[in-house]
Design an enzyme around this catalytic site. Structure first.
Site, PDB file in Angstrom:
ATOM      1  N   ASP A   1      26.559 -33.879 -90.528  1.00 21.52           N
ATOM      2  CA  ASP A   1      27.440 -33.551 -89.399  1.00 21.52           C
ATOM      3  C   ASP A   1      27.065 -32.201 -88.795  1.00 21.52           C
ATOM      4  OD1 ASP A   1      28.427 -31.935 -91.394  1.00 21.52           O
ATOM      5  OD2 ASP A   1      30.488 -32.677 -91.300  1.00 21.52           O
ATOM      6  N   SER A   2      26.060 -31.514 -89.370  1.00 20.13           N
ATOM      7  CA  SER A   2      25.505 -30.325 -88.714  1.00 20.13           C
ATOM      8  C   SER A   2      24.894 -30.691 -87.366  1.00 20.13           C
ATOM      9  CB  SER A   2      24.444 -29.653 -89.595  1.00 20.13           C
ATOM     10  OG  SER A   2      23.417 -30.570 -89.906  1.00 20.13           O
TER      11      SER A   2
ATOM     12  N   ASP B   1      26.665 -38.690 -93.249  1.00 15.49           N
ATOM     13  CA  ASP B   1      27.680 -37.688 -93.590  1.00 15.49           C
ATOM     14  C   ASP B   1      29.027 -38.176 -93.058  1.00 15.49           C
ATOM     15  OD1 ASP B   1      28.238 -35.307 -94.791  1.00 15.49           O
ATOM     16  OD2 ASP B   1      27.290 -34.045 -93.268  1.00 15.49           O
TER      17      ASP B   1
ATOM     18  N   LYS C   1      27.790 -39.250 -97.727  1.00 20.05           N
ATOM     19  CA  LYS C   1      28.060 -37.949 -98.352  1.00 20.05           C
ATOM     20  C   LYS C   1      29.434 -37.488 -97.884  1.00 20.05           C
ATOM     21  CE  LYS C   1      26.212 -33.896 -96.812  1.00 20.05           C
ATOM     22  NZ  LYS C   1      27.434 -33.105 -96.557  1.00 20.05           N
TER      23      LYS C   1
ATOM     24  N   GLU D   1      32.454 -34.117 -98.423  1.00 17.84           N
ATOM     25  CA  GLU D   1      32.670 -32.758 -98.923  1.00 17.84           C
ATOM     26  C   GLU D   1      33.900 -32.699 -99.821  1.00 17.84           C
ATOM     27  OE1 GLU D   1      32.802 -29.913 -95.705  1.00 17.84           O
ATOM     28  OE2 GLU D   1      30.843 -30.540 -94.933  1.00 17.84           O
TER      29      GLU D   1
ATOM     30  N   GLU E   1      25.980 -26.173-101.913  1.00 19.24           N
ATOM     31  CA  GLU E   1      25.613 -25.306-100.777  1.00 19.24           C
ATOM     32  C   GLU E   1      26.084 -23.871-101.006  1.00 19.24           C
ATOM     33  OE1 GLU E   1      26.594 -26.886 -96.909  1.00 19.24           O
ATOM     34  OE2 GLU E   1      25.852 -25.084 -95.888  1.00 19.24           O
TER      35      GLU E   1
HETATM   36  O1  KIV Z   1      25.543 -31.569 -92.303  1.00 18.53           O
HETATM   37  C1  KIV Z   1      24.570 -31.140 -92.944  1.00 18.53           C
HETATM   38  O2  KIV Z   1      23.468 -30.934 -92.425  1.00 18.53           O
HETATM   39  C2  KIV Z   1      24.783 -30.866 -94.365  1.00 18.53           C
HETATM   40  C3  KIV Z   1      23.701 -30.132 -95.079  1.00 18.53           C
HETATM   41  C4  KIV Z   1      23.841 -28.694 -94.787  1.00 18.53           C
HETATM   42  C5  KIV Z   1      23.707 -30.422 -96.537  1.00 18.53           C
HETATM   43  O3  KIV Z   1      25.792 -31.198 -94.885  1.00 18.53           O
END
Ligand code: KIV
Length: 279
Positions: free
Chosen positions: A45-46, A84, A113, A115, A182
């Site tokens: 989600d970055s 994500d 993934k 959090e 992280e």
């Molecule tokens: O969203 C992302 O790119 C991430 C990485 C920083 C692990 O969660």
């Protein structure tokens, strides 16, 4: 070669091989990550910041993430694609299952993934019981930015470090296949890695993790500004792109392009007709 699965990553870990994960969000980024032999692509989600220009990851939701995960799946053939789960897409187990299903079934991802630590264990357990490969994410968790404020390292005090170890153990017990760690002290990430059986995937967490993940824009020097301390740029693609575009612009302005090789040539009949065309 068929597409890697989470089981392949776990096999690499069992064989003592450090594996790599890089983010991607569209065809050009997926193609270069895969061509470089990176084991897995995280559609993180970055992308909110690096591809869509938002301030924070909380600004993207399921529809944007599905759009990009599907693009990455279409554009890659071998890498495991990890989706994500965005902010507020897993507030409870039924919602998490519904949204994970959209990533796996509709967009073609191979894992998700999410959090959070021990508090997420019931959700992770529900997903893994249903056959969804889940990767946890502890330490700095950017989706908590509205509560936590500016990004900063986690687990620097003993009690916070021990909590992160408990979080990792709870995620493993709930069935997580791997855990992203992280921005925590390297010694803590190594200690966690040594105490759990599933791979740890570090970002800003030192070399003692089982694997490493980076944001592609940081690795390739795609954006203006200074990348985070943990991300060494291995290329300066933004500078190369600007130089290339400046050269093209001056070639156009000076009439050097398009040249013979870039244009369609009229045959004799058309040329003759054009020669006598009244003004
Ligand atoms: O969203 C992302 O790119 C991430 C990485 C920083 C692990 O969660």
């Amino acid at each position: 070669m068929s597409r890697r699965t989470i089981a392949d990553l776990r096999a690499l870990h069992a064989a003592g091989r450090r594996f790599t994960v890089a983010t991607a969000w569209d065809r050009p980024t997926s193609e270069v990550v895969e061509a470089a032999g990176i084991d897995a692509i995280l559609v993180g989600d970055s992308l909110a910041q690096v591809a869509l220009g938002h301030e924070s990851t909380v600004r993207v939701g399921m529809s944007e993430m599905l759009h990009h995960v599907a693009a990455v799946v279409r554009s890659s053939h071998e890498a495991l694609v990890i989706a994500d789960m965005p902010f507020l897409s897993y507030p409870d187990a039924p919602t998490a299952a519904e949204n994970a299903g959209r990533f796996l079934r509709d967009a073609g991802a191979g894992a998700v993934k999410l959090e959070g630590g021990a508090a997420m264990a019931p959700i992770v357990a529900t997903l893994t019981r249903s056959g969804v490969p889940v990767i946890g994410h502890i330490g700095l968790t950017p989706q908590s930015a509205l509560v936590d404020g500016k990004p900063r390292a986690r687990g620097k005090q003993v009690d916070a470090a021990l909590q992160l170890l408990d979080d990792a153990r709870a995620l493993e017990a709930a069935g997580a296949s791997a855990i992203v760690i992280e921005l925590v002290p390297a010694e803590l990430a190594s200690a966690i890695t040594a105490r759990i059986g599933i791979p740890t995937i570090g970002i800003g967490a030192g070399a003692g993790c089982s694997a490493q993940v980076q944001v592609l824009a940081d690795l390739l020097g795609l954006l203006a500004g200074t990348p985070p301390r943990h991300a060494t740029p291995y290329a300066t693609l933004r500078d190369s792109a600007i130089t290339a575009l400046q050269t093209w612009r001056s070639d156009v302005e000076a009439g050097r392009t398009p040249g013979a090789a870039q244009q369609v040539v009229a045959d004799d009949a058309l040329r003759a007709a054009l020669d006598v065309l009244p003004r």
